[in-house]
Design a protein around this motif. Structure first.
Motif, PDB file in Angstrom:
ATOM      1  N   GLN A  29      54.053 -13.773 -28.275  1.00 28.37           N
ATOM      2  CA  GLN A  29      54.209 -13.517 -29.708  1.00 28.37           C
ATOM      3  C   GLN A  29      52.834 -13.286 -30.305  1.00 28.37           C
ATOM      4  OE1 GLN A  29      56.607 -17.249 -30.277  1.00 28.37           O
ATOM      5  NE2 GLN A  29      57.642 -15.929 -31.757  1.00 28.37           N
TER       6      GLN A  29
ATOM      7  N   CYS B  26      68.119 -13.062 -27.255  1.00 28.68           N
ATOM      8  CA  CYS B  26      67.365 -12.619 -28.425  1.00 28.68           C
ATOM      9  C   CYS B  26      68.321 -12.485 -29.617  1.00 28.68           C
ATOM     10  CB  CYS B  26      66.701 -11.275 -28.135  1.00 28.68           C
ATOM     11  SG  CYS B  26      65.823 -10.602 -29.563  1.00 28.68           S
ATOM     12  N   PRO B  27      68.118 -13.262 -30.679  1.00 26.94           N
ATOM     13  CA  PRO B  27      69.043 -13.212 -31.814  1.00 26.94           C
ATOM     14  C   PRO B  27      69.016 -11.878 -32.565  1.00 26.94           C
ATOM     15  CG  PRO B  27      67.176 -14.615 -32.342  1.00 26.94           C
ATOM     16  CD  PRO B  27      67.054 -14.241 -30.892  1.00 26.94           C
ATOM     17  N   ALA B  28      67.906 -11.153 -32.478  1.00 32.81           N
ATOM     18  CA  ALA B  28      67.793  -9.876 -33.172  1.00 32.81           C
ATOM     19  C   ALA B  28      68.138  -8.689 -32.277  1.00 32.81           C
ATOM     20  CB  ALA B  28      66.379  -9.708 -33.718  1.00 32.81           C
TER      21      ALA B  28
ATOM     22  N   CYS C  32      62.472  -7.687 -34.570  1.00 32.93           N
ATOM     23  CA  CYS C  32      62.167  -9.055 -34.134  1.00 32.93           C
ATOM     24  C   CYS C  32      62.140 -10.010 -35.330  1.00 32.93           C
ATOM     25  CB  CYS C  32      60.819  -9.075 -33.419  1.00 32.93           C
ATOM     26  SG  CYS C  32      60.318 -10.704 -32.830  1.00 32.93           S
ATOM     27  N   VAL C  33      62.749 -11.193 -35.145  1.00 32.21           N
ATOM     28  CA  VAL C  33      62.749 -12.220 -36.189  1.00 32.21           C
ATOM     29  C   VAL C  33      61.844 -13.400 -35.836  1.00 32.21           C
ATOM     30  CG1 VAL C  33      65.025 -11.597 -37.079  1.00 32.21           C
ATOM     31  CG2 VAL C  33      64.836 -13.324 -35.275  1.00 32.21           C
ATOM     32  N   GLY C  34      61.159 -13.301 -34.700  1.00 33.67           N
ATOM     33  CA  GLY C  34      60.176 -14.321 -34.338  1.00 33.67           C
ATOM     34  C   GLY C  34      60.740 -15.633 -33.848  1.00 33.67           C
ATOM     35  N   SER C  35      61.915 -15.618 -33.240  1.00 31.20           N
ATOM     36  CA  SER C  35      62.497 -16.880 -32.758  1.00 31.20           C
ATOM     37  C   SER C  35      61.734 -17.447 -31.564  1.00 31.20           C
ATOM     38  CB  SER C  35      63.971 -16.691 -32.385  1.00 31.20           C
ATOM     39  OG  SER C  35      64.091 -15.981 -31.169  1.00 31.20           O
ATOM     40  N   GLY C  36      61.075 -16.590 -30.785  1.00 32.65           N
ATOM     41  CA  GLY C  36      60.256 -17.055 -29.668  1.00 32.65           C
ATOM     42  C   GLY C  36      61.002 -17.371 -28.390  1.00 32.65           C
ATOM     43  N   GLN C  37      62.305 -17.134 -28.361  1.00 31.21           N
ATOM     44  CA  GLN C  37      63.086 -17.423 -27.158  1.00 31.21           C
ATOM     45  C   GLN C  37      62.566 -16.640 -25.954  1.00 31.21           C
ATOM     46  OE1 GLN C  37      65.519 -19.839 -26.904  1.00 31.21           O
ATOM     47  NE2 GLN C  37      64.640 -20.271 -28.901  1.00 31.21           N
ATOM     48  N   CYS C  38      62.198 -15.393 -26.173  1.00 32.40           N
ATOM     49  CA  CYS C  38      61.714 -14.557 -25.076  1.00 32.40           C
ATOM     50  C   CYS C  38      60.446 -15.139 -24.451  1.00 32.40           C
ATOM     51  CB  CYS C  38      61.471 -13.129 -25.559  1.00 32.40           C
ATOM     52  SG  CYS C  38      60.332 -12.986 -26.954  1.00 32.40           S
TER      53      CYS C  38
END
Length: 63
Positions: free
Chosen positions: A26, A54-56, A10-16
């Motif tokens: 998160q 999810c980018p990751a 996880c990179v923490g983008s928060g999209q989910c």
């Protein structure tokens, strides 16, 4: 359907958490937390969308 997340990716983008707040959140470090491992069927669309965006690629949907 069962949902898991690989927190180490996880990179923490928060999209989910934005797309499906009933299923994802998160932690204090911004990493994904799965709130409902077996979400209701009506949440299926937003769960798959969260996984797709999810980018990751840390979210997995099984079944």
């Amino acid at each position: 359907m069962r949902v898991t997340a690989e927190r180490d990716r996880c990179v923490g983008s928060g999209q989910c958490a934005l797309l499906s707040p009933e299923v994802f959140d998160q932690d204090d470090d911004g990493l994904v937390v799965v709130l409902r491992e077996e979400p209701a069927e009506e949440l299926r669309g937003e769960v798959f969308q969260a996984a797709d965006l999810c980018p990751a690629r840390s979210i997995r949907v099984h079944g």
